[in-house]
Scaffold this active site. Structure first.
Site, PDB file in Angstrom:
ATOM      1  N   ASP A 252       0.824  -1.218   0.000  1.00 24.26           N
ATOM      2  CA  ASP A 252       0.000   0.000   0.000  1.00 24.26           C
ATOM      3  C   ASP A 252       0.855   1.263   0.000  1.00 24.26           C
ATOM      4  OD1 ASP A 252      -2.143  -1.750   0.235  1.00 24.26           O
ATOM      5  OD2 ASP A 252      -2.047  -1.720   2.419  1.00 24.26           O
TER       6      ASP A 252
ATOM      7  N   HIS B  62      -3.800  -2.085  -6.421  1.00 26.26           N
ATOM      8  CA  HIS B  62      -2.932  -0.990  -6.865  1.00 26.26           C
ATOM      9  C   HIS B  62      -3.803   0.132  -7.434  1.00 26.26           C
ATOM     10  CE1 HIS B  62       0.490  -4.177  -7.479  1.00 26.26           C
ATOM     11  NE2 HIS B  62       0.116  -4.046  -6.219  1.00 26.26           N
TER      12      HIS B  62
HETATM   13  P1  IMP Z   1      -3.170 -12.755   1.728  1.00 18.82           P
HETATM   14  O1  IMP Z   1      -2.236 -12.229   0.682  1.00 18.82           O
HETATM   15  O2  IMP Z   1      -4.609 -12.453   1.423  1.00 18.82           O
HETATM   16  O3  IMP Z   1      -2.922 -14.193   2.030  1.00 18.82           O
HETATM   17  O4  IMP Z   1      -2.864 -11.980   3.094  1.00 18.82           O
HETATM   18  C1  IMP Z   1      -1.701 -12.199   3.852  1.00 18.82           C
HETATM   19  C2  IMP Z   1      -1.292 -10.935   4.578  1.00 18.82           C
HETATM   20  O5  IMP Z   1      -0.832  -9.978   3.642  1.00 18.82           O
HETATM   21  C3  IMP Z   1      -2.422 -10.266   5.352  1.00 18.82           C
HETATM   22  O6  IMP Z   1      -1.880  -9.687   6.527  1.00 18.82           O
HETATM   23  C4  IMP Z   1      -2.890  -9.172   4.419  1.00 18.82           C
HETATM   24  O7  IMP Z   1      -3.472  -8.098   5.107  1.00 18.82           O
HETATM   25  C5  IMP Z   1      -1.591  -8.772   3.757  1.00 18.82           C
HETATM   26  N1  IMP Z   1      -1.808  -8.264   2.404  1.00 18.82           N
HETATM   27  C6  IMP Z   1      -2.092  -8.983   1.304  1.00 18.82           C
HETATM   28  N2  IMP Z   1      -2.224  -8.183   0.221  1.00 18.82           N
HETATM   29  C7  IMP Z   1      -1.999  -6.935   0.649  1.00 18.82           C
HETATM   30  C8  IMP Z   1      -1.954  -5.652  -0.013  1.00 18.82           C
HETATM   31  O8  IMP Z   1      -2.142  -5.495  -1.226  1.00 18.82           O
HETATM   32  N3  IMP Z   1      -1.667  -4.591   0.797  1.00 18.82           N
HETATM   33  C9  IMP Z   1      -1.418  -4.714   2.119  1.00 18.82           C
HETATM   34  N4  IMP Z   1      -1.448  -5.879   2.758  1.00 18.82           N
HETATM   35  C10 IMP Z   1      -1.730  -6.981   2.040  1.00 18.82           C
END
Ligand code: IMP
Length: 500
Positions: A33, A61
């Site tokens: 982010d 994004h």
């Molecule tokens: P997952 O990618 O959905 O398995 O999430 C795993 C961890 O990564 C969690 O803590 C999410 O909040 C974080 N996360 C996944 N994608 C993003 C993103 O695009 N921005 C910020 N955090 C992310």
């Protein structure tokens, strides 16, 4: 379409920095982010292809076009607005349903004539079974939940490693093979599904049989048939033709499966080294590459996991944004809130909660995929040294620098203490200890004037320039881009910054 003068000038400055190398990899720095969407949107003007090499529908994004249109790319790379060929590489997990929604949104924002889109034939394919597995895994972790984005990224990666599940190509071959793959996956997971029903986590009727999953997939498959190909082969050919390519990482090194704060990570390669792995291009193709890391002036984190420079509290931050939606919309309530918090901060009376809420509201810090309130931290020099070591950046882009306007000073984390001992610069403790480190903080002077939208280095207040020089000296990597607002042209390009 005519390019506004301000943008024309920006593009010619960018050309001076990035023009000589045919390849650029853009990654984040902390936990995602960080404004990669905006940076990629601007830079992709200089490239013919934009290629995502990791992540999946969980990423978000955001970009804002010069005429104020907003687009959030979850699966489609951010080069779409500049009409580059958009490649969903092999390292990206593919979600057919969500891709079609995103495609519709892209057409709404950019019109019907989109640039070419390539989807890799061999990318792992999302199914309802992956989704159910994610629900089970999060449920079973009890207090150790990852708080994922809910897009089954972990199960897609995990089942791929277990050599189960589907690839995009299964949608287009012999239907019997597709059916066999689905039935095998169903058999493997069925004991878990039965347990989920027994525990009341899902209803039996919510668990689709392989035939139904197949029918749903086959109904949508023809809509993407024209996009699917062996992208590794296509990219190889493009390299031979010296096509300029921009590689887009998902998230950031802190969420990388190997180098991040495991297990509180996503399940892909978010470091620059993920580009060859996630595209199928050999390392040899990358000899001419520039690596740009995008760093937010104030890092944020959503979900669970350590965040040493965190100002306040993850759950409270999330709750705060849920309970105060008005503050995240333009209007009097927001202005009054920001004004009173800033006064408190500059009178030295602010508590961590005040700082955190001020920045959360000021930066509209809500997750692009989940809408969750993001928790804010101070700039963290220890983390910066670590990610620079593992990612090898040529340059940095510093985004949201405008958020420091109006402050007398801001804390910056310059070291970590663990069990009474100061850690050496470059060291990074394991996740359990990272939860326990005590940040060592220094106050760095800021500036009064609002630099929102500023696009000229010479127009920055002297204290803002000093901030950048000081940071650059400490990290030893030139900061060539400075973001001062969400619009494409709210960017300072420092052509005079020295190459690393
Ligand atoms: P997952 O990618 O959905 O398995 O999430 C795993 C961890 O990564 C969690 O803590 C999410 O909040 C974080 N996360 C996944 N994608 C993003 C993103 O695009 N921005 C910020 N955090 C992310």
């Amino acid at each position: 379409m005519r390019v506004p003068l301000k943008l024309k000038r920006l593009y010619s400055q960018l050309q001076k920095i990035f023009g000589r190398n045919t390849m650029l990899i853009v990654t984040g720095t902390y936990w995602g982010d960080e404004g990669k969407g905006k940076v990629i949107d601007l830079l992709s003007k200089l490239y013919k292809m934009t290629i995502r090499f990791s992540g999946g529908a969980g990423a978000g994004h955001t970009l804002v076009t010069p005429d104020g249109k907003k687009f959030i790319g979850h699966l489609i790379p951010c080069g779409i607005a500049q009409l580059t060929t958009c490649v969903l590489g092999r390292g990206e997990f593919f979600d057919l349903k969500r891709f079609l929604v995103e495609l519709r949104q892209a057409k709404k924002v950019f019109g019907d004539t989109l640039p070419p889109i390539w989807i890799d034939r061999f990318s792992p394919l999302w199914t309802e079974y992956h989704q159910l597995l994610e629900i089970w895994l999060e449920f079973s972790k009890k207090k150790g939940k990852i708080h994922t984005t809910g897009k089954a990224i972990g199960p897609l990666a995990g089942l791929k490693s277990l050599r189960s599940g589907l690839k995009v190509r299964h949608l287009f071959g012999d239907h019997k093979i597709l059916r066999n793959q689905l039935e095998a996956l169903y058999r493997e997971l069925k004991p878990l599904f039965d347990e989920m029903v027994r525990l009341g986590i899902v209803r039996r009727k919510d668990i689709l049989l392989p035939l139904h999953v197949q029918q749903k997939l086959l109904k949508d498959a023809p809509k993407i048939a024209g996009y699917v190909k062996d992208t590794a082969r296509g990219l190889y050919d493009a390299c031979r033709a010296k096509v300029r390519m921009l590689f887009e990482a998902a998230q950031a090194p802190g969420l990388d499966i190997n180098m991040g704060t495991w297990p509180f990570v996503s399940s892909g390669h978010s470091v620059a080294a993920g580009a060859p792995l996630g595209t199928g291009l050999s390392l040899k193709e990358f000899k001419d590459v520039v690596i740009l890391m995008v760093m937010k002036a104030l890092p944020t984190r959503v979900g669970a996991g350590p965040f040493p420079s965190e100002i306040w509290d993850r759950l409270m931050s999330e709750r705060f944004s849920q309970q105060n939606p008005k503050l995240f919309k333009k209007g009097r309530a927001r202005e009054n809130f920001l004004g009173s918090k800033l006064a408190l901060i500059n009178s030295d009376l602010a508590k961590p909660k005040d700082w955190a809420q001020y920045f959360q509201v000021l930066g509209y810090e809500l997750g692009a995929t989940t809408g969750r309130g993001r928790s804010i931290g101070w700039m963290d020099i220890m983390w910066l040294h670590y990610t620079i070591r593992i990612n090898g950046p040529t340059y940095f882009a510093l985004t949201r620098f405008d958020m420091l306007s109006g402050l007398d000073k801001v804390p910056v984390v310059v070291g970590y203490e663990l069990d009474g001992k100061r850690l050496e610069i470059g060291d990074m403790p394991d996740t359990d200890n990272l939860f326990r480190v005590k940040p060592i903080v220094e106050m760095w002077p800021c500036w009064k004037d609002d630099i929102y939208g500023c696009a000229n280095w010479k127009d920055l207040p002297y204290a803002a320039k000093q901030f950048v020089w000081k940071l650059e000296k400490i990290i030893g990597v030139p900061i060539v881009l400075i973001g001062t607002g969400p619009k494409r042209d709210a960017m300072i390009v420092r052509t005079a910054a020295k190459k690393n």
